[in-house]
Design a protein around this motif. Structure first.
Motif, PDB file in Angstrom:
ATOM      1  N   VAL A 583     -26.989  47.946 -20.246  1.00 23.52           N
ATOM      2  CA  VAL A 583     -28.337  48.440 -20.574  1.00 23.52           C
ATOM      3  C   VAL A 583     -29.237  47.325 -21.099  1.00 23.52           C
ATOM      4  CG1 VAL A 583     -27.523  50.763 -21.024  1.00 23.52           C
ATOM      5  CG2 VAL A 583     -27.724  49.159 -22.930  1.00 23.52           C
ATOM      6  N   GLY A 584     -28.678  46.126 -21.333  1.00 22.32           N
ATOM      7  CA  GLY A 584     -29.527  44.983 -21.636  1.00 22.32           C
ATOM      8  C   GLY A 584     -29.549  44.515 -23.077  1.00 22.32           C
ATOM      9  N   LEU A 585     -28.553  44.882 -23.897  1.00 16.79           N
ATOM     10  CA  LEU A 585     -28.532  44.376 -25.267  1.00 16.79           C
ATOM     11  C   LEU A 585     -28.192  42.888 -25.287  1.00 16.79           C
ATOM     12  CD1 LEU A 585     -28.719  47.368 -26.037  1.00 16.79           C
ATOM     13  CD2 LEU A 585     -27.114  46.907 -27.892  1.00 16.79           C
ATOM     14  N   GLN A 586     -28.652  42.206 -26.341  1.00 16.32           N
ATOM     15  CA  GLN A 586     -28.437  40.769 -26.479  1.00 16.32           C
ATOM     16  C   GLN A 586     -27.031  40.514 -27.034  1.00 16.32           C
ATOM     17  OE1 GLN A 586     -31.042  38.749 -25.406  1.00 16.32           O
ATOM     18  NE2 GLN A 586     -31.862  40.759 -24.823  1.00 16.32           N
ATOM     19  N   LEU A 587     -26.130  40.114 -26.178  1.00 10.57           N
ATOM     20  CA  LEU A 587     -24.739  39.918 -26.582  1.00 10.57           C
ATOM     21  C   LEU A 587     -24.346  38.446 -26.578  1.00 10.57           C
ATOM     22  CD1 LEU A 587     -23.082  42.944 -24.754  1.00 10.57           C
ATOM     23  CD2 LEU A 587     -23.746  42.748 -27.154  1.00 10.57           C
ATOM     24  N   GLU A 588     -25.338  37.575 -26.587  1.00  7.79           N
ATOM     25  CA  GLU A 588     -25.063  36.145 -26.745  1.00  7.79           C
ATOM     26  C   GLU A 588     -26.303  35.468 -27.304  1.00  7.79           C
ATOM     27  OE1 GLU A 588     -26.083  34.346 -22.354  1.00  7.79           O
ATOM     28  OE2 GLU A 588     -24.016  34.921 -22.791  1.00  7.79           O
ATOM     29  N   MET A 589     -26.101  34.297 -27.872  1.00  8.92           N
ATOM     30  CA  MET A 589     -27.227  33.514 -28.376  1.00  8.92           C
ATOM     31  C   MET A 589     -28.015  32.974 -27.183  1.00  8.92           C
ATOM     32  SD  MET A 589     -26.907  33.518 -31.739  1.00  8.92           S
ATOM     33  CE  MET A 589     -27.399  32.055 -32.633  1.00  8.92           C
ATOM     34  N   PRO A 590     -29.315  32.726 -27.363  1.00  9.66           N
ATOM     35  CA  PRO A 590     -30.079  32.064 -26.299  1.00  9.66           C
ATOM     36  C   PRO A 590     -29.405  30.756 -25.911  1.00  9.66           C
ATOM     37  CG  PRO A 590     -31.548  32.870 -27.993  1.00  9.66           C
ATOM     38  CD  PRO A 590     -30.149  33.071 -28.518  1.00  9.66           C
ATOM     39  N   GLN A 591     -29.559  30.360 -24.655  1.00  8.78           N
ATOM     40  CA  GLN A 591     -28.826  29.214 -24.111  1.00  8.78           C
ATOM     41  C   GLN A 591     -28.986  27.960 -24.968  1.00  8.78           C
ATOM     42  OE1 GLN A 591     -26.779  29.570 -21.511  1.00  8.78           O
ATOM     43  NE2 GLN A 591     -26.047  27.497 -21.885  1.00  8.78           N
ATOM     44  N   GLU A 592     -30.211  27.721 -25.452  1.00 10.69           N
ATOM     45  CA  GLU A 592     -30.438  26.487 -26.212  1.00 10.69           C
ATOM     46  C   GLU A 592     -29.804  26.533 -27.592  1.00 10.69           C
ATOM     47  OE1 GLU A 592     -34.096  29.120 -26.783  1.00 10.69           O
ATOM     48  OE2 GLU A 592     -32.734  28.526 -25.157  1.00 10.69           O
ATOM     49  N   GLN A 593     -29.336  27.754 -28.015  1.00  4.90           N
ATOM     50  CA  GLN A 593     -28.726  27.864 -29.339  1.00  4.90           C
ATOM     51  C   GLN A 593     -27.210  27.917 -29.277  1.00  4.90           C
ATOM     52  OE1 GLN A 593     -30.471  30.844 -31.916  1.00  4.90           O
ATOM     53  NE2 GLN A 593     -32.456  30.620 -30.962  1.00  4.90           N
ATOM     54  N   HIS A 594     -26.629  27.823 -28.086  1.00  2.00           N
ATOM     55  CA  HIS A 594     -25.176  27.925 -27.988  1.00  2.00           C
ATOM     56  C   HIS A 594     -24.482  26.833 -28.799  1.00  2.00           C
ATOM     57  CE1 HIS A 594     -24.410  30.560 -24.201  1.00  2.00           C
ATOM     58  NE2 HIS A 594     -25.225  31.118 -25.062  1.00  2.00           N
ATOM     59  N   ILE A 595     -23.460  27.227 -29.458  1.00  5.13           N
ATOM     60  CA  ILE A 595     -22.663  26.256 -30.215  1.00  5.13           C
ATOM     61  C   ILE A 595     -21.697  25.563 -29.261  1.00  5.13           C
ATOM     62  CG2 ILE A 595     -21.027  26.026 -32.118  1.00  5.13           C
ATOM     63  CD1 ILE A 595     -22.068  28.733 -33.116  1.00  5.13           C
ATOM     64  N   GLN A 596     -21.720  24.258 -29.290  1.00  3.22           N
ATOM     65  CA  GLN A 596     -20.767  23.490 -28.488  1.00  3.22           C
ATOM     66  C   GLN A 596     -19.908  22.724 -29.485  1.00  3.22           C
ATOM     67  OE1 GLN A 596     -23.002  21.260 -25.610  1.00  3.22           O
ATOM     68  NE2 GLN A 596     -24.417  22.962 -25.283  1.00  3.22           N
ATOM     69  N   LYS A 597     -18.849  23.357 -29.941  1.00  2.00           N
ATOM     70  CA  LYS A 597     -18.145  22.909 -31.137  1.00  2.00           C
ATOM     71  C   LYS A 597     -17.603  21.488 -31.030  1.00  2.00           C
ATOM     72  CE  LYS A 597     -15.598  25.576 -33.481  1.00  2.00           C
ATOM     73  NZ  LYS A 597     -14.531  26.474 -33.945  1.00  2.00           N
ATOM     74  N   ASN A 598     -17.244  21.062 -29.821  1.00  2.00           N
ATOM     75  CA  ASN A 598     -16.582  19.771 -29.709  1.00  2.00           C
ATOM     76  C   ASN A 598     -17.549  18.617 -29.488  1.00  2.00           C
ATOM     77  OD1 ASN A 598     -14.052  20.951 -30.001  1.00  2.00           O
ATOM     78  ND2 ASN A 598     -13.985  21.510 -27.832  1.00  2.00           N
ATOM     79  N   VAL A 599     -18.840  18.910 -29.387  1.00  2.00           N
ATOM     80  CA  VAL A 599     -19.797  17.845 -29.097  1.00  2.00           C
ATOM     81  C   VAL A 599     -19.977  16.919 -30.294  1.00  2.00           C
ATOM     82  CG1 VAL A 599     -22.169  17.347 -28.451  1.00  2.00           C
ATOM     83  CG2 VAL A 599     -20.968  19.249 -27.380  1.00  2.00           C
ATOM     84  N   LEU A 600     -20.337  17.474 -31.445  1.00  2.00           N
ATOM     85  CA  LEU A 600     -20.558  16.634 -32.628  1.00  2.00           C
ATOM     86  C   LEU A 600     -19.331  16.556 -33.520  1.00  2.00           C
ATOM     87  CD1 LEU A 600     -24.227  17.669 -33.489  1.00  2.00           C
ATOM     88  CD2 LEU A 600     -23.412  15.721 -32.153  1.00  2.00           C
TER      89      LEU A 600
END
Length: 674
Positions: A583-600
């Motif tokens: 039905v369209g609920l927001q079930l993830e963060m916006p793409q630019e806010q995704h956590i990429q844990k191993n990057v930093l």
């Protein structure tokens, strides 16, 4: 704006905002609208971000730190924080005066002045200010000799000034003691929130205030809105000669002082004060359990001295806890949205502390067994330090011969399912989450709650109507409702129907952290949901997380991790989430806010200056979302200093001195993209 102009404007904003805070939190006067206050605060925050080396220590932006406090250092008190001797009778108060006269060698006719103050039921705190008036440290009483340094949490209390304003030079050492409290109204709000979250209710304001001061997250402390009243002043050199003068000086310095303190000329006036407040105290916004009586003159206090534990010049008159005796008519077992079963005593109505009491808390099965409670018992009901009355004792000698013991049910009183009890928990709960009516309706109420999905107009009554008509059996059913469904409900017309449907549709835009909170996972409140969303940027990532991965997240312990795993192991919950996805609920963060844990990979960053792509807060979030840690100052543990326009000179200099790598905003973004 150049630096000199910015400095003047920042100073002006700090002065104005601190004044408005004092008027609101200390004087209970609102001189400015919330909108205008927020506008000034935003202006100050942006200026401080542009000129970080111009941040004043007493700036209102410094009240809430962004870092978690991992431990509280132990601090030795310069002067011990002694406890007071107690008395419960007026006769012992007169004996207290006679001891003073004998010790000081005073004649019976020589007057003794006392200061009487309400004994506020809170947490004792010591505040240390430097000679320039800045708050340096806030320390709990602890064992009286040593306490814990909880300064980051103390700074969140708006009624405590971060700087003392004084026309006269301040002494070299200033120590102010007071009581940190949680008002009755704020305590009620917190418990209402916890009830919505399906969490156990706090017992009383005093214990809640004490626990709040020990929280690791100052931002959560700030949300609980503690208050403070000061009552004691120590300076080197001394600047006052009596306790009453000390209270007046605290008020001049704009420290919060209780307006109910009184200078009494003799013991008879003290007793009059005690009698006056025995019942009036229930009208106060905070809990109080007695009166503190102090000899006014400091030279006499010094002569009287102290025992090993208590000053000889002060005593606490304690009111006996207000209680009433009535009969137990019934016990009802209420089922909450998480399935927890709570016993509540139904009493024959009785007057207690100015209100009619008909119900009282029984907590859990263990409490009922401890009381050996029977139906028809005469019971003692108390409100001492409690907002919710509770049964404290049973008059067993008055028990009817045919009285039946109160037994905790083995099956859910609503749906009949066998109850369960986890080994480490006191409460029983109904496991039939998908068919137990109060659990279903409670979860929908929580989902629609303002701090969750914020579905306006969908309250308890409307949810009950939708459930009773068979239109809604879970939260996903809300998104299948049509106008013809709602129009059949009592009281609904075309306009109100459209308003409700629009509110449900609008909720599809609610961001992922609030959706996660709205799902009603046991032990996952609003704050925990935000933490989880930062570390698991989608519902799918959270679902796949192992118990070990969950427990690596700050604030997530074994109980919460087990609860999350249990939620996602239930096929019905997984199917529900898939319906919400469709039905369209927001079930993830916006793409630019995704956590990429191993990057930093846990690298420590400090940011300084202004940036073209991000605000200061946004760049901090960006770093944290990619696995970095943000600190406020450069140290030997700093890995990177991110600089924008007009960075702070001191941070640059220290970074260069320590060999910290200095990078730009663009370089930071490239690091994360790699």
């Amino acid at each position: 704006m150049n630096k000199e102009d910015a400095k003047k404007r920042i100073a002006e904003l700090v002065e104005r905002l601190n004044y408005y805070n004092k008027r609101y939190y200390v004087d209970n006067v609102s001189e400015i609208s919330d909108y205008e206050f927020d506008r000034l605060m935003d202006e100050l925050r942006h200026l401080e971000e542009a000129f970080p080396d111009l941040v004043f220590p007493d700036s209102p932006t410094q009240r809430v730190g962004s870092d978690l406090t991992k431990e509280f250092p132990t601090v030795r008190h310069r002067y011990p924080m002694l406890s007071l001797d107690n008395t419960y009778s007026e006769g012992e108060l007169r004996e207290f005066e006679q001891r003073i006269r004998r010790f000081l060698g005073l004649a019976a006719t020589e007057p003794i002045e006392y200061v009487c103050e309400l004994k506020i039921d809170g947490v004792s705190i010591s505040l240390i200010y430097d000679s320039k008036g800045y708050l340096q440290r806030g320390v709990t009483r602890g064992n009286g000799v040593e306490g814990e340094d909880v300064t980051p949490n103390i700074k969140t209390i708006a009624s405590i000034p971060l700087r003392i304003e004084s026309r006269e030079p301040l002494p070299a050492y200033v120590e102010i003691r007071g009581e940190v409290v949680l008002t009755k109204a704020q305590f009620q709000k917190l418990n209402e929130q916890r009830a919505m979250d399906g969490e156990p209710l706090f017992a009383n304001p005093r214990n809640t205030a004490a626990g709040t001061l020990k929280l690791q997250d100052p931002q959560e402390v700030a949300r609980r809105r503690l208050s403070c009243y000061t009552y004691f002043l120590l300076t080197e050199p001394a600047i006052v000669k009596s306790h009453w003068e000390a209270l007046e000086q605290l008020a001049i310095w704009q420290l919060p002082v209780s307006p109910h303190a009184r200078l009494c000329r003799n013991i008879d006036e003290v007793l009059s004060y005690v009698q006056e407040w025995e019942h009036k105290r229930h009208e106060l916004p905070f809990e109080t359990d007695g009166i503190v009586v102090k000899v006014n003159r400091y030279d006499w206090q010094e002569q009287l001295g102290t025992t090993a534990k208590s000053p000889r010049w002060a005593i606490a008159y304690k009111y006996k806890p207000e209680e009433a005796i009535t009969t137990l008519e019934d016990v009802v077992f209420q089922v909450g949205r998480t399935g927890a079963v709570t016993p509540v005593a139904v009493l024959k109505p009785v007057q207690l502390s100015g209100t009619t009491v008909q119900r009282a808390s029984l907590h859990n099965e263990d409490y009922i067994k401890k009381l050996d409670l029977h139906y028809g018992d005469w019971v003692r009901v108390e409100k001492s330090g409690e907002i919710i009355p509770q049964i404290t004792a049973v008059e067993k000698h008055r028990r009817p011969a045919d009285a039946r013991p109160v037994l905790f049910p083995t099956h859910c009183p609503e749906c009949g399912s066998p109850l369960k009890r986890e080994p480490q928990e006191a409460a029983y709960f109904c496991p039939n989450a998908w068919e137990c009516p109060p659990q279903i309706k409670g979860r929908i109420e929580h989902f629609a709650y303002r701090r969750a999905m914020n579905i306006e107009g969908l309250g308890e009554r409307i949810i009950a109507l939708l459930y009773d008509r068979g239109l809604v059996r879970n939260i996903a059913d809300l998104y299948d409702l049509k106008a013809e469904d709602i129009l059949q409900l009592e009281g609904f017309k075309e306009r109100s129907t459209q308003n409700l449907l629009s509110a449900i549709e609008k909720s599809k835009q609610v961001p992922y952290p609030r959706v996660l909170y709205a799902l009603g996972i046991r032990h996952v409140g609003e704050t925990v949901a935000k933490v989880l969303a930062k570390h698991f940027p989608s519902i799918d990532a959270l679902r796949k997380a192992s118990k070990e991965e969950l427990m690596q997240v700050p604030e997530i312990g074994e109980v919460i991790a087990d609860s999350i795993r249990a939620f996602f192991q239930d096929p019905a919950n997984v199917a529900l989430i898939e319906r919400l996805r469709r039905v369209g609920l927001q079930l993830e963060m916006p793409q630019e806010q995704h956590i990429q844990k191993n990057v930093l990979n846990g690298a420590v960053f400090v940011v300084s200056g202004t940036f073209s792509r991000f605000s200061r807060e946004e760049i901090k979030d960006f770093i944290e979302q990619h696995g970095g840690v943000v600190k406020s100052s450069v140290s030997s543990k700093t890995d990177f200093l991110v600089v924008g326009e007009a960075p702070g000179a001191s941070k640059l200099e220290k970074a260069e001195k320590l060999g910290v790598k200095i990078i730009t905003e663009k370089e930071l973004v490239n690091m994360c993209r790699q």
